[in-house]
Design a protein around this motif. Structure first.
Motif, PDB file in Angstrom:
ATOM      1  N   VAL A 140       0.850  -1.191   0.000  1.00 26.66           N
ATOM      2  CA  VAL A 140       0.000   0.000   0.000  1.00 26.66           C
ATOM      3  C   VAL A 140       0.887   1.242   0.000  1.00 26.66           C
ATOM      4  O   VAL A 140       2.082   1.177   0.297  1.00 26.66           O
ATOM      5  CB  VAL A 140      -0.939   0.013   1.226  1.00 26.66           C
ATOM      6  N   VAL A 193      -5.883  -0.164  -4.052  1.00 29.85           N
ATOM      7  CA  VAL A 193      -5.408   0.190  -2.714  1.00 29.85           C
ATOM      8  C   VAL A 193      -4.169  -0.635  -2.397  1.00 29.85           C
ATOM      9  O   VAL A 193      -3.166  -0.124  -1.878  1.00 29.85           O
ATOM     10  CB  VAL A 193      -6.499  -0.044  -1.653  1.00 29.85           C
ATOM     11  N   VAL A 218      -5.463  -6.323  -0.019  1.00 27.53           N
ATOM     12  CA  VAL A 218      -5.102  -5.155   0.786  1.00 27.53           C
ATOM     13  C   VAL A 218      -4.365  -5.577   2.052  1.00 27.53           C
ATOM     14  O   VAL A 218      -3.326  -5.004   2.411  1.00 27.53           O
ATOM     15  CB  VAL A 218      -6.355  -4.332   1.139  1.00 27.53           C
ATOM     16  N   GLY A 243      -7.626   0.859   3.533  1.00 22.44           N
ATOM     17  CA  GLY A 243      -6.649   1.913   3.294  1.00 22.44           C
ATOM     18  C   GLY A 243      -5.289   1.611   3.879  1.00 22.44           C
ATOM     19  O   GLY A 243      -5.062   0.550   4.479  1.00 22.44           O
TER      20      GLY A 243
END
Length: 265
Positions: A140, A193, A218, A243
């Motif tokens: 990420v 992401v 992710v 995130g």
């Protein structure tokens, strides 16, 4: 590569071949409307059938949960399949759609493949072994502030029960971020992401096949994922937030004032 992941890659590429071939003849495709703004084409069904055949040929005792075919079989291993995530994009020749395949073992996602047949991008992940894009390890992004972040999202498209809530979230985050994007494929949004193209993502009302592979992607790329309350019920609720470690918390916090009882687990 894990043997089960290798089979999933084979299945995803076979589906991608079907999708790419059909993309040249969109005007003759048979398309049905499942719900408002929710379409299924003969390509979705053909791709899912191809995926299922590859998976069950290798693992005949495994169960299947597919967007088009529903649940089949009963096993501690269940393949979760979206043969064409972004069907509306595909039908309009908008080049943002993907094949998504995940493997759940006793309720835990252990393998994930997201294949973008337009750009020949293959995202893969195995639990505990990292995430990859075309055999290159991905992480990420390093962004730490929501204000500097590009955030992906998905508009309600069929079930508008949370539309007003979503729009208040959208309006708020539009003013708190560097930008919001809605490409139209949740699987690819989560993969983005994972590889740092997006710094965060949220969407309401997804199905397990929309996000199962992407969630693992992710997590294995160093990011965080939860439902809108910060818990791990995203596959049950369909509401997901993802995130970078720092952006995730700020994104989740920004969503909290907009939550209604109907969004809580």
């Amino acid at each position: 590569m894990h043997p089960m992941l290798n089979i999933a890659v084979k299945a995803a590429r076979r589906a991608g071949t079907i999708i790419n071939r059909a993309s040249n003849n969109l005007d003759v495709l048979r398309v049905e409307r499942k719900n408002h703004n929710d379409f299924v084409s003969e390509v979705d069904r053909a791709a899912e059938q191809a995926i299922t055949e590859v998976l069950l040929d290798a693992y005949p005792n495994h169960a299947i949960l597919g967007e088009e075919g529903g649940a089949q079989g009963d096993s501690e291993y269940q393949w979760i399949i979206d043969p064409l995530d972004g069907t509306t994009n595909f039908l309009h020749s908008f080049p943002q759609y993907a094949v998504s395949i995940a493997l759940s073992h006793n309720g835990t996602i252990t393998q994930g493949v997201i294949y973008d047949p337009v750009h020949n991008d293959l995202f893969t992940a195995s639990r505990g072994a990292g995430a990859f894009l075309n055999d290159r390890r991905i992480r990420v992004s390093k962004r730490i502030q929501l204000a500097d972040s590009l955030i992906g999202t998905g508009f309600p498209y069929s079930d508008f029960a949370h539309l007003e809530t979503y729009m208040s979230m959208f309006k708020d985050l539009l003013q708190r971020t560097a930008g919001l994007r809605r490409p139209g494929s949740a699987a690819l949004d989560l993969a983005y992401v994972a590889c740092g193209r997006f710094d965060g993502f949220w969407e309401l009302g997804l199905k397990p096949w929309d996000m199962a592979a992407g969630v693992l992607m992710v997590q294995e790329a160093g990011g965080l994922v939860s439902d809108v309350e910060g818990n791990e019920h995203f596959l049950e609720t369909g509401h997901v937030v993802a995130g970078t470690p720092r952006v995730f918390g700020q994104l989740l916090q920004a969503l909290q004032p907009h939550l209604t009882d109907s969004l809580r687990y």
